[in-house]
Design a protein around this motif. Structure first.
Motif, PDB file in Angstrom:
ATOM      1  N   VAL A   1       0.841  -1.204   0.000  1.00  0.00           N
ATOM      2  CA  VAL A   1       0.000   0.000   0.000  1.00  0.00           C
ATOM      3  C   VAL A   1       0.875   1.253   0.000  1.00  0.00           C
ATOM      4  O   VAL A   1       0.606   2.214  -0.729  1.00  0.00           O
ATOM      5  CB  VAL A   1      -0.985  -0.008   1.200  1.00  0.00           C
ATOM      6  N   ASP A   2       1.945   1.243   0.782  1.00  0.00           N
ATOM      7  CA  ASP A   2       2.869   2.389   0.802  1.00  0.00           C
ATOM      8  C   ASP A   2       3.509   2.594  -0.563  1.00  0.00           C
ATOM      9  O   ASP A   2       3.642   3.728  -1.034  1.00  0.00           O
ATOM     10  CB  ASP A   2       3.948   2.198   1.869  1.00  0.00           C
ATOM     11  N   ALA A   3       3.908   1.493  -1.211  1.00  0.00           N
ATOM     12  CA  ALA A   3       4.503   1.588  -2.549  1.00  0.00           C
ATOM     13  C   ALA A   3       3.494   2.149  -3.551  1.00  0.00           C
ATOM     14  O   ALA A   3       3.841   2.997  -4.388  1.00  0.00           O
ATOM     15  CB  ALA A   3       5.006   0.221  -3.006  1.00  0.00           C
ATOM     16  N   LYS A   4       2.247   1.711  -3.450  1.00  0.00           N
ATOM     17  CA  LYS A   4       1.190   2.200  -4.354  1.00  0.00           C
ATOM     18  C   LYS A   4       0.919   3.684  -4.097  1.00  0.00           C
ATOM     19  O   LYS A   4       0.729   4.460  -5.033  1.00  0.00           O
ATOM     20  CB  LYS A   4      -0.083   1.373  -4.142  1.00  0.00           C
ATOM     21  N   ARG A   5       0.941   4.079  -2.813  1.00  0.00           N
ATOM     22  CA  ARG A   5       0.730   5.486  -2.455  1.00  0.00           C
ATOM     23  C   ARG A   5       1.834   6.351  -3.073  1.00  0.00           C
ATOM     24  O   ARG A   5       1.558   7.414  -3.619  1.00  0.00           O
ATOM     25  CB  ARG A   5       0.698   5.639  -0.937  1.00  0.00           C
ATOM     26  N   GLN A   6       3.061   5.887  -2.986  1.00  0.00           N
ATOM     27  CA  GLN A   6       4.174   6.638  -3.572  1.00  0.00           C
ATOM     28  C   GLN A   6       4.062   6.686  -5.092  1.00  0.00           C
ATOM     29  O   GLN A   6       4.301   7.714  -5.710  1.00  0.00           O
ATOM     30  CB  GLN A   6       5.512   6.025  -3.161  1.00  0.00           C
ATOM     31  N   GLU A   7       3.691   5.550  -5.690  1.00  0.00           N
ATOM     32  CA  GLU A   7       3.563   5.476  -7.148  1.00  0.00           C
ATOM     33  C   GLU A   7       2.485   6.434  -7.665  1.00  0.00           C
ATOM     34  O   GLU A   7       2.700   7.171  -8.621  1.00  0.00           O
ATOM     35  CB  GLU A   7       3.225   4.041  -7.548  1.00  0.00           C
ATOM     36  N   LEU A   8       1.320   6.418  -7.009  1.00  0.00           N
ATOM     37  CA  LEU A   8       0.216   7.268  -7.456  1.00  0.00           C
ATOM     38  C   LEU A   8       0.411   8.728  -7.051  1.00  0.00           C
ATOM     39  O   LEU A   8      -0.062   9.632  -7.739  1.00  0.00           O
ATOM     40  CB  LEU A   8      -1.113   6.745  -6.896  1.00  0.00           C
ATOM     41  N   GLY A   9       1.100   8.968  -5.939  1.00  0.00           N
ATOM     42  CA  GLY A   9       1.286  10.332  -5.449  1.00  0.00           C
ATOM     43  C   GLY A   9       2.430  11.078  -6.102  1.00  0.00           C
ATOM     44  O   GLY A   9       2.454  12.308  -6.098  1.00  0.00           O
ATOM     45  N   LYS A  10       3.378  10.350  -6.695  1.00  0.00           N
ATOM     46  CA  LYS A  10       4.559  10.999  -7.273  1.00  0.00           C
ATOM     47  C   LYS A  10       4.207  12.030  -8.354  1.00  0.00           C
ATOM     48  O   LYS A  10       4.709  13.152  -8.314  1.00  0.00           O
ATOM     49  CB  LYS A  10       5.536   9.966  -7.810  1.00  0.00           C
ATOM     50  N   PRO A  11       3.350  11.708  -9.324  1.00  0.00           N
ATOM     51  CA  PRO A  11       3.014  12.725 -10.333  1.00  0.00           C
ATOM     52  C   PRO A  11       2.370  13.970  -9.718  1.00  0.00           C
ATOM     53  O   PRO A  11       2.622  15.091 -10.157  1.00  0.00           O
ATOM     54  CB  PRO A  11       2.024  12.017 -11.263  1.00  0.00           C
ATOM     55  N   LEU A  12       1.566  13.771  -8.704  1.00  0.00           N
ATOM     56  CA  LEU A  12       0.901  14.877  -8.011  1.00  0.00           C
ATOM     57  C   LEU A  12       1.925  15.765  -7.311  1.00  0.00           C
ATOM     58  O   LEU A  12       1.892  16.994  -7.426  1.00  0.00           O
ATOM     59  CB  LEU A  12      -0.088  14.286  -7.002  1.00  0.00           C
ATOM     60  N   ILE A  13       2.845  15.140  -6.599  1.00  0.00           N
ATOM     61  CA  ILE A  13       3.889  15.880  -5.886  1.00  0.00           C
ATOM     62  C   ILE A  13       4.811  16.589  -6.877  1.00  0.00           C
ATOM     63  O   ILE A  13       5.191  17.744  -6.674  1.00  0.00           O
ATOM     64  CB  ILE A  13       4.677  14.936  -4.950  1.00  0.00           C
ATOM     65  N   ASP A  14       5.142  15.907  -7.970  1.00  0.00           N
ATOM     66  CA  ASP A  14       5.997  16.521  -8.988  1.00  0.00           C
ATOM     67  C   ASP A  14       5.339  17.754  -9.606  1.00  0.00           C
ATOM     68  O   ASP A  14       5.989  18.780  -9.809  1.00  0.00           O
ATOM     69  CB  ASP A  14       6.340  15.516 -10.088  1.00  0.00           C
TER      70      ASP A  14
ATOM     71  N   GLN B   1       8.312  25.777  -7.799  1.00  0.00           N
ATOM     72  CA  GLN B   1       9.587  26.221  -8.358  1.00  0.00           C
ATOM     73  C   GLN B   1       9.393  27.334  -9.394  1.00  0.00           C
ATOM     74  O   GLN B   1      10.160  28.297  -9.423  1.00  0.00           O
ATOM     75  CB  GLN B   1      10.337  25.042  -8.990  1.00  0.00           C
ATOM     76  N   ALA B   2       8.370  27.204 -10.221  1.00  0.00           N
ATOM     77  CA  ALA B   2       8.103  28.225 -11.236  1.00  0.00           C
ATOM     78  C   ALA B   2       7.731  29.563 -10.593  1.00  0.00           C
ATOM     79  O   ALA B   2       8.231  30.618 -10.996  1.00  0.00           O
ATOM     80  CB  ALA B   2       6.986  27.757 -12.172  1.00  0.00           C
ATOM     81  N   VAL B   3       6.874  29.521  -9.586  1.00  0.00           N
ATOM     82  CA  VAL B   3       6.472  30.751  -8.893  1.00  0.00           C
ATOM     83  C   VAL B   3       7.662  31.363  -8.171  1.00  0.00           C
ATOM     84  O   VAL B   3       7.862  32.580  -8.205  1.00  0.00           O
ATOM     85  CB  VAL B   3       5.298  30.478  -7.917  1.00  0.00           C
ATOM     86  N   ALA B   4       8.466  30.547  -7.536  1.00  0.00           N
ATOM     87  CA  ALA B   4       9.651  31.053  -6.827  1.00  0.00           C
ATOM     88  C   ALA B   4      10.602  31.733  -7.798  1.00  0.00           C
ATOM     89  O   ALA B   4      11.143  32.806  -7.504  1.00  0.00           O
ATOM     90  CB  ALA B   4      10.363  29.918  -6.105  1.00  0.00           C
ATOM     91  N   LYS B   5      10.771  31.142  -8.963  1.00  0.00           N
ATOM     92  CA  LYS B   5      11.666  31.725  -9.967  1.00  0.00           C
ATOM     93  C   LYS B   5      11.086  33.040 -10.493  1.00  0.00           C
ATOM     94  O   LYS B   5      11.805  34.033 -10.629  1.00  0.00           O
ATOM     95  CB  LYS B   5      11.875  30.740 -11.113  1.00  0.00           C
ATOM     96  N   GLU B   6       9.787  33.049 -10.781  1.00  0.00           N
ATOM     97  CA  GLU B   6       9.132  34.259 -11.283  1.00  0.00           C
ATOM     98  C   GLU B   6       9.228  35.411 -10.292  1.00  0.00           C
ATOM     99  O   GLU B   6       9.410  36.560 -10.667  1.00  0.00           O
ATOM    100  CB  GLU B   6       7.653  33.984 -11.583  1.00  0.00           C
ATOM    101  N   LYS B   7       9.066  35.092  -9.020  1.00  0.00           N
ATOM    102  CA  LYS B   7       9.030  36.136  -7.993  1.00  0.00           C
ATOM    103  C   LYS B   7      10.390  36.400  -7.355  1.00  0.00           C
ATOM    104  O   LYS B   7      10.503  37.216  -6.449  1.00  0.00           O
ATOM    105  CB  LYS B   7       7.999  35.774  -6.930  1.00  0.00           C
ATOM    106  N   GLY B   8      11.422  35.666  -7.793  1.00  0.00           N
ATOM    107  CA  GLY B   8      12.778  35.925  -7.319  1.00  0.00           C
ATOM    108  C   GLY B   8      13.099  35.374  -5.945  1.00  0.00           C
ATOM    109  O   GLY B   8      13.951  35.915  -5.247  1.00  0.00           O
ATOM    110  N   TYR B   9      12.455  34.286  -5.553  1.00  0.00           N
ATOM    111  CA  TYR B   9      12.738  33.677  -4.251  1.00  0.00           C
ATOM    112  C   TYR B   9      13.876  32.688  -4.400  1.00  0.00           C
ATOM    113  O   TYR B   9      13.849  31.814  -5.264  1.00  0.00           O
ATOM    114  CB  TYR B   9      11.503  32.965  -3.684  1.00  0.00           C
TER     115      TYR B   9
END
Length: 170
Positions: free
Chosen positions: A111-124, A131-139
């Motif tokens: 179940v943990d492996a499945k959670r990581q597998e399914l959650g990875k695209p969401l987290i990415d 990262q895009a917002v931080a770069k745009e705003k100069g953070y």
């Protein structure tokens, strides 16, 4: 006296240079767990994980029912059993309990492996938006406020609204 003046001038110059360098570093924060919870894909991932987890729970329930039935049977007939039969029945009960524990541990890992597998695209996706917002705003740095306690955090440095906008969330 001239040496003292030069040293003082260099010290003041370094002080201003250090202050200028610190002024260039912007630090923002975002509650990453809250961001993930706001994403519509989270409901789909959660439903998939719960359905996957249910298959293991059903099997464990069946195993537990077998254990309970055999345990009750053993308790009710224990007084009339010979030592050899009692030892066999106790060994059988211990084996069932061991299989249940092994199955439960294996199920949790799957179940943990499945959670990581399914959650990875969401987290990415969320990470890329941050990262895009931080770069745009100069953070230069963005802290995850769900992992640490921020003692002082100005609203202007909270990137949640900008990242939600980037992801098209309300």
């Amino acid at each position: 006296m001239k040496k003292l003046f030069k040293v003082a001038l260099v010290a003041v110059g370094l002080l201003f240079a250090g202050s200028f360098a610190n002024a260039q570093t912007k630090i923002g924060h975002i509650n990453f767990n809250q961001l993930i919870d706001l994403m519509p894909e989270t409901k789909t991932v959660t439903a998939s994980i719960q359905a996957y987890q249910k298959t293991f729970i059903d099997q464990l329930t069946t195993m537990n029912n077998e254990y309970q039935t055999k345990g009750q049977d053993y308790q009710s007939k224990r007084a009339t059993m010979t030592d050899a039969v009692r030892a066999v029945k106790e060994s059988e009960l211990q084996d069932i309990q061991k299989r249940m524990n092994d199955y439960q541990n294996n199920a949790q890992q799957q179940v943990d492996a499945k959670r990581q597998e399914l959650g990875k695209p969401l987290i990415d996706k969320a990470t890329q938006a941050v990262q895009a917002v931080a770069k745009e705003k100069g953070y230069a740095y963005v802290l995850d406020s769900s992992q640490i306690t921020l003692l002082v955090s100005p609203d202007a440095d909270d990137l949640m609204a900008a990242v939600k906008l980037k992801l098209g969330l309300k």
